[in-house]
Design an enzyme around this catalytic site. Structure first.
Site, PDB file in Angstrom:
ATOM      1  N   LYS A   1     -18.162 -68.934  -8.684  1.00  0.00           N
ATOM      2  CA  LYS A   1     -17.517 -70.140  -8.128  1.00  0.00           C
ATOM      3  C   LYS A   1     -18.558 -71.069  -7.528  1.00  0.00           C
ATOM      4  CE  LYS A   1     -13.399 -67.594  -6.635  1.00  0.00           C
ATOM      5  NZ  LYS A   1     -12.697 -67.153  -5.416  1.00  0.00           N
TER       6      LYS A   1
ATOM      7  N   HIS B   1     -39.280 -51.211  -9.577  1.00  0.00           N
ATOM      8  CA  HIS B   1     -38.202 -50.237  -9.360  1.00  0.00           C
ATOM      9  C   HIS B   1     -38.766 -49.191  -8.392  1.00  0.00           C
ATOM     10  CE1 HIS B   1     -34.767 -47.843  -9.884  1.00  0.00           C
ATOM     11  NE2 HIS B   1     -34.635 -47.843 -11.200  1.00  0.00           N
TER      12      HIS B   1
ATOM     13  N   ARG C   1     -29.534 -54.592  -7.594  1.00  0.00           N
ATOM     14  CA  ARG C   1     -30.215 -54.675  -8.898  1.00  0.00           C
ATOM     15  C   ARG C   1     -29.882 -56.043  -9.455  1.00  0.00           C
ATOM     16  NH1 ARG C   1     -30.463 -50.293 -13.711  1.00  0.00           N
ATOM     17  NH2 ARG C   1     -31.935 -49.436 -12.208  1.00  0.00           N
TER      18      ARG C   1
ATOM     19  N   ARG D   1     -27.676 -44.191 -13.748  1.00  0.00           N
ATOM     20  CA  ARG D   1     -28.266 -43.213 -12.823  1.00  0.00           C
ATOM     21  C   ARG D   1     -28.657 -43.803 -11.474  1.00  0.00           C
ATOM     22  NH1 ARG D   1     -29.908 -41.438 -17.077  1.00  0.00           N
ATOM     23  NH2 ARG D   1     -29.425 -43.464 -17.915  1.00  0.00           N
ATOM     24  N   THR D   2     -29.248 -44.961 -11.420  1.00  0.00           N
ATOM     25  CA  THR D   2     -29.698 -45.458 -10.120  1.00  0.00           C
ATOM     26  C   THR D   2     -28.489 -45.676  -9.198  1.00  0.00           C
ATOM     27  OG1 THR D   2     -31.591 -46.504 -11.168  1.00  0.00           O
ATOM     28  CG2 THR D   2     -31.037 -47.269  -8.968  1.00  0.00           C
TER      29      THR D   2
END
Ligand code: NCD
Length: 326
Positions: free
Chosen positions: A87, A136, A108, A58-59
């Site tokens: 890398k 959040h 996130r 959802r976010t």
């Protein structure tokens, strides 16, 4: 808080209601325009980069829907394994490079501290889409917007008093960290009833913010007394993926659950029932039982809807384009 060209990493950046009112007034306007299918393409030519190093539906999609509906384009990275971090590239370099590709970034990240490091190197505004067990903040914005709408209060300053019961994994759930801190701007008008297993209580640093803001804080392990007289009950998931051992997580699974019978027996008839989602439907007793799906007090799907317009408003304000919405 000055929003234009700023990073939005924590609710602690917001210190007055004015910022919230600004975001919510614009969100309301955008909601009307969305309903009338008259949204202006104010983000045409702008690119949002969704950089998600933890699972999300959802976010990530809510930010994308918000950005696309205002005429912008989105780029997505959802697998750290697909980036040059594997890398050996530093987060600093990744941030410098990524910020050359976009006008704004939602990050996130599973490590709470990576956010600040990334934001410091970024040349464009960074929004915290969830940093480990930290915060959040955009979920808190949409949750408070939802609370006001559900309680039919048109301005946060007009809210007389609020008792909110937060339930579940309050230690590792970042949504409740942001939501409680932002709500505590209401000072002594707000009472927090925090219901969690003893091992998963709200972190001391969050409680300290609530107390500094003069809010009332009651901690308990008992759901029945927690929900009593609450205007809002905010259920959360036990964050299974954040325990050091699966066995420890399993021990707390299904700690607290509300079904229709419980709701009718213990909650006030006007109590607003919220959850940031996802509900853990693998459990025999999910946090909110499906037998409440049609209940009028269940606000969880309205939270999702509100998330789009609140994020639209925030994006316009961070990019300094709010004047173009009329
Ligand atoms: C939450 C999260 O990611 O913190 N989900 C969301 O963004 N709405 C809640 C959770 O995962 O429990």
């Amino acid at each position: 808080m000055q929003l234009k060209n700023s990073h939005f990493l924590s609710v602690e950046q917001i210190t007055t209601f004015d910022t919230l009112e600004l975001i919510y007034t614009l969100a309301k306007r955008l909601e009307t325009l969305l309903t009338q299918k008259k949204l202006p393409a104010v983000l045409s030519g702008f690119i949002l980069l969704n950089l998600f190093f933890e699972p999300s539906t959802r976010t990530r999609l809510s930010f994308a829907a918000a950005f696309n509906r205002l005429g912008g384009s989105t780029l997505d990275v959802t697998e750290p394994a697909s980036t040059s971090l594997v890398k050996g590239e530093s987060l600093y370099d990744t941030s410098r490079v990524m910020s050359a590709y976009a006008d704004i970034i939602v990050l996130r990240h599973p490590q709470a501290l990576a956010l600040a490091e990334f934001a410091e190197a970024s040349q464009v505004p960074v929004i915290n889409g969830g940093n480990g067990i930290g915060e959040h903040p955009t979920q808190a914005l949409l949750d408070i917007y939802t609370i006001l709408k559900e309680l039919a209060v048109d301005k946060i300053s007009r809210l007389k008093a609020l008792t909110i019961c937060m339930v579940g994994d309050l230690k590792q759930g970042r949504t409740v960290h942001s939501l409680s801190k932002l709500l505590s701007l209401l000072g002594n008008k707000v009472t927090f009833k925090l219901v969690a297993p003893a091992a998963l209580q709200m972190p001391a640093d969050v409680i300290a913010v609530l107390q500094k803001n003069l809010s009332t804080v009651i901690e308990t392990t008992d759901l029945c007394s927690g929900v009593a007289n609450a205007d809002v009950v905010y259920m959360t998931r036990i964050q299974q993926e954040r325990f050091t051992s699966a066995a420890e997580g399993a021990r707390h699974a299904g700690s607290y659950a509300i079904d229709k019978a419980f709701f009718e027996q213990y909650c006030h008839k006007n109590t607003v029932l919220m959850h940031p989602l996802p509900r853990d439907s693998r459990l025999a007793t999910p946090e909110i039982n499906a037998d409440l799906n049609q209940h009028p007090n269940l606000a969880i799907f309205r939270q999702v809807q509100n998330g789009i317009t609140v994020r639209m408003a925030l994006l316009c304000l961070l990019l300094g384009l709010e004047q173009k919405v009329n």
